[in-house]
Design a protein around this motif. Structure first.
Motif, PDB file in Angstrom:
ATOM      1  N   GLU A 100       0.821  -1.214   0.000  1.00  0.00           N
ATOM      2  CA  GLU A 100       0.000   0.000   0.000  1.00  0.00           C
ATOM      3  C   GLU A 100       0.853   1.261   0.000  1.00  0.00           C
ATOM      4  OE1 GLU A 100      -2.629  -0.417   3.350  1.00  0.00           O
ATOM      5  OE2 GLU A 100      -3.940  -1.813   2.276  1.00  0.00           O
ATOM      6  N   ALA A 101       2.073   1.166   0.545  1.00  0.00           N
ATOM      7  CA  ALA A 101       2.989   2.305   0.568  1.00  0.00           C
ATOM      8  C   ALA A 101       3.836   2.381  -0.698  1.00  0.00           C
ATOM      9  CB  ALA A 101       3.892   2.218   1.798  1.00  0.00           C
ATOM     10  N   GLY A 102       3.596   1.477  -1.660  1.00  0.00           N
ATOM     11  CA  GLY A 102       4.341   1.489  -2.919  1.00  0.00           C
ATOM     12  C   GLY A 102       5.679   0.792  -2.850  1.00  0.00           C
ATOM     13  N   ILE A 103       5.872  -0.060  -1.825  1.00  0.00           N
ATOM     14  CA  ILE A 103       7.107  -0.833  -1.684  1.00  0.00           C
ATOM     15  C   ILE A 103       6.761  -2.303  -1.896  1.00  0.00           C
ATOM     16  CG2 ILE A 103       8.961  -1.525  -0.113  1.00  0.00           C
ATOM     17  CD1 ILE A 103       8.532   1.167   1.329  1.00  0.00           C
ATOM     18  N   ALA A 104       7.441  -2.936  -2.831  1.00  0.00           N
ATOM     19  CA  ALA A 104       7.158  -4.345  -3.102  1.00  0.00           C
ATOM     20  C   ALA A 104       7.662  -5.197  -1.941  1.00  0.00           C
ATOM     21  CB  ALA A 104       7.822  -4.789  -4.393  1.00  0.00           C
ATOM     22  N   PRO A 105       6.772  -5.969  -1.318  1.00  0.00           N
ATOM     23  CA  PRO A 105       7.213  -6.858  -0.242  1.00  0.00           C
ATOM     24  C   PRO A 105       8.078  -7.980  -0.801  1.00  0.00           C
ATOM     25  CG  PRO A 105       4.808  -6.647  -0.291  1.00  0.00           C
ATOM     26  CD  PRO A 105       5.348  -6.020  -1.535  1.00  0.00           C
ATOM     27  N   PRO A 106       8.855  -8.636   0.040  1.00  0.00           N
ATOM     28  CA  PRO A 106       9.642  -9.763  -0.449  1.00  0.00           C
ATOM     29  C   PRO A 106       8.727 -10.867  -0.969  1.00  0.00           C
ATOM     30  CG  PRO A 106       9.743  -9.617   1.939  1.00  0.00           C
ATOM     31  CD  PRO A 106       9.003  -8.422   1.461  1.00  0.00           C
ATOM     32  N   GLY A 107       9.204 -11.553  -1.993  1.00  0.00           N
ATOM     33  CA  GLY A 107       8.436 -12.670  -2.544  1.00  0.00           C
ATOM     34  C   GLY A 107       7.202 -12.249  -3.304  1.00  0.00           C
ATOM     35  N   THR A 108       7.270 -11.136  -4.061  1.00  0.00           N
ATOM     36  CA  THR A 108       6.086 -10.647  -4.760  1.00  0.00           C
ATOM     37  C   THR A 108       6.162 -10.856  -6.266  1.00  0.00           C
ATOM     38  OG1 THR A 108       7.021  -8.435  -4.861  1.00  0.00           O
ATOM     39  CG2 THR A 108       5.534  -8.905  -3.035  1.00  0.00           C
ATOM     40  N   GLY A 109       7.020 -11.740  -6.696  1.00  0.00           N
ATOM     41  CA  GLY A 109       7.110 -12.022  -8.127  1.00  0.00           C
ATOM     42  C   GLY A 109       5.978 -12.941  -8.548  1.00  0.00           C
ATOM     43  N   PRO A 110       6.012 -13.409  -9.778  1.00  0.00           N
ATOM     44  CA  PRO A 110       4.966 -14.294 -10.265  1.00  0.00           C
ATOM     45  C   PRO A 110       4.807 -15.554  -9.416  1.00  0.00           C
ATOM     46  CG  PRO A 110       6.324 -13.523 -12.070  1.00  0.00           C
ATOM     47  CD  PRO A 110       6.971 -13.059 -10.804  1.00  0.00           C
ATOM     48  N   GLU A 160       7.085   3.459 -13.439  1.00  0.00           N
ATOM     49  CA  GLU A 160       7.272   4.009 -12.101  1.00  0.00           C
ATOM     50  C   GLU A 160       8.415   3.312 -11.368  1.00  0.00           C
ATOM     51  OE1 GLU A 160       5.750   6.555 -10.390  1.00  0.00           O
ATOM     52  OE2 GLU A 160       4.841   7.053 -12.316  1.00  0.00           O
ATOM     53  N   PRO A 161       9.236   4.090 -10.659  1.00  0.00           N
ATOM     54  CA  PRO A 161      10.255   3.479  -9.806  1.00  0.00           C
ATOM     55  C   PRO A 161       9.610   3.038  -8.486  1.00  0.00           C
ATOM     56  CG  PRO A 161      10.406   5.846  -9.668  1.00  0.00           C
ATOM     57  CD  PRO A 161       9.325   5.536 -10.675  1.00  0.00           C
ATOM     58  N   PHE A 162      10.191   2.041  -7.847  1.00  0.00           N
ATOM     59  CA  PHE A 162       9.695   1.606  -6.538  1.00  0.00           C
ATOM     60  C   PHE A 162      10.791   0.860  -5.807  1.00  0.00           C
ATOM     61  CE2 PHE A 162       8.718  -1.863  -9.425  1.00  0.00           C
ATOM     62  CZ  PHE A 162       9.017  -3.021  -8.703  1.00  0.00           C
ATOM     63  N   GLU A 163      10.626   0.753  -4.504  1.00  0.00           N
ATOM     64  CA  GLU A 163      11.575  -0.005  -3.699  1.00  0.00           C
ATOM     65  C   GLU A 163      11.026  -1.401  -3.466  1.00  0.00           C
ATOM     66  OE1 GLU A 163      13.995   3.022  -0.942  1.00  0.00           O
ATOM     67  OE2 GLU A 163      11.880   2.841  -0.414  1.00  0.00           O
ATOM     68  N   HIS A 164      11.932  -2.333  -3.235  1.00  0.00           N
ATOM     69  CA  HIS A 164      11.579  -3.728  -2.986  1.00  0.00           C
ATOM     70  C   HIS A 164      12.339  -4.187  -1.758  1.00  0.00           C
ATOM     71  CE1 HIS A 164      12.710  -8.090  -3.826  1.00  0.00           C
ATOM     72  NE2 HIS A 164      11.446  -8.124  -3.492  1.00  0.00           N
ATOM     73  N   VAL A 165      11.635  -4.707  -0.754  1.00  0.00           N
ATOM     74  CA  VAL A 165      12.302  -5.267   0.405  1.00  0.00           C
ATOM     75  C   VAL A 165      12.889  -6.608  -0.022  1.00  0.00           C
ATOM     76  CG1 VAL A 165      12.022  -6.157   2.754  1.00  0.00           C
ATOM     77  CG2 VAL A 165      10.774  -4.098   2.032  1.00  0.00           C
ATOM     78  N   LYS A 166      14.206  -6.728   0.146  1.00  0.00           N
ATOM     79  CA  LYS A 166      14.904  -7.930  -0.315  1.00  0.00           C
ATOM     80  C   LYS A 166      14.531  -9.156   0.511  1.00  0.00           C
ATOM     81  CE  LYS A 166      18.930  -5.120  -1.267  1.00  0.00           C
ATOM     82  NZ  LYS A 166      20.300  -4.887  -0.846  1.00  0.00           N
ATOM     83  N   GLU A 167      14.545 -10.297  -0.142  1.00  0.00           N
ATOM     84  CA  GLU A 167      14.351 -11.551   0.530  1.00  0.00           C
ATOM     85  C   GLU A 167      15.649 -11.929   1.254  1.00  0.00           C
ATOM     86  OE1 GLU A 167      13.628 -11.131  -2.707  1.00  0.00           O
ATOM     87  OE2 GLU A 167      11.484 -11.440  -2.817  1.00  0.00           O
ATOM     88  N   ILE A 168      15.523 -12.260   2.486  1.00  0.00           N
ATOM     89  CA  ILE A 168      16.692 -12.696   3.269  1.00  0.00           C
ATOM     90  C   ILE A 168      16.344 -13.996   3.934  1.00  0.00           C
ATOM     91  CG2 ILE A 168      18.202 -12.160   5.208  1.00  0.00           C
ATOM     92  CD1 ILE A 168      17.847  -9.222   4.577  1.00  0.00           C
TER      93      ILE A 168
END
Length: 168
Positions: A100-110, A160-168
């Motif tokens: 909702e804040a425009g940041i892709a959560p980890p594991g949000t690919g197909p 659009e640019p966006f940030e993605h929280v990396k998977e760790i």
């Protein structure tokens, strides 16, 4: 607290927001590990998202301030390094708040990642869906964004640019 009644220590600690991702609480992020209370003493255990996380001092200070403000005079904040934090610990509500804040959560690919992310020493190709339009056609612009735990990406569909929280 003026009334002499204290709020539940766990509730207070769980409501403290992350200094780098302020749309998330420490509980949403999964860094809040344990809160114990005995005889007016509160011990909170947190785990950094990665070794050397610069936000840890602020998290400790914010937790102590919130708990003291809720009427606890004896507060100890501990750091646990094992088990190491995993992006799997981000709650479903936390993942929703990130998107909702425009940041892709980890594991949000197909095919969302599940479980531990394997360590690879070579370049990785990660498919991350755009949190704005949902397109999986995105590209990593920089491995590091505003914080080391995020990457900067751009959507090829909506540009659009966006940030993605990396998977760790």
């Amino acid at each position: 607290m003026v009334t002499g009644l204290r709020q539940d220590a766990r509730t207070v600690a769980a409501a403290v927001v992350d200094p780098e991702l302020p749309m998330l609480t420490l509980a949403d992020l999964g860094v809040l590990r344990e809160v114990s209370e005995s005889g007016g003493r509160v011990v909170v255990t947190i785990t950094p998202t990665y070794s050397g996380c610069p936000a840890m001092d602020t998290m400790r200070d914010d937790l102590e301030h919130a708990l003291r403000g809720a009427g606890y005079d004896d507060v100890e904040i501990r750091t646990a390094l094992t088990p190491a934090w995993s992006s799997d610990w981000i709650s479903a509500d936390g993942r929703r708040k990130l998107a909702e804040a425009g940041i892709a959560p980890p594991g949000t690919g197909p095919r969302p990642a599940a479980g531990p992310i394997p360590l690879t020493l070579g370049p990785t190709v990660r498919r991350v869906s755009c949190p704005r339009c949902g397109s999986p056609d995105t590209v990593e612009v920089s491995r590091f964004a505003a914080t080391a735990c995020k990457a900067l990406r751009r959507c090829r569909s909506c540009a659009e640019p966006f940030e993605h929280v990396k998977e760790i």
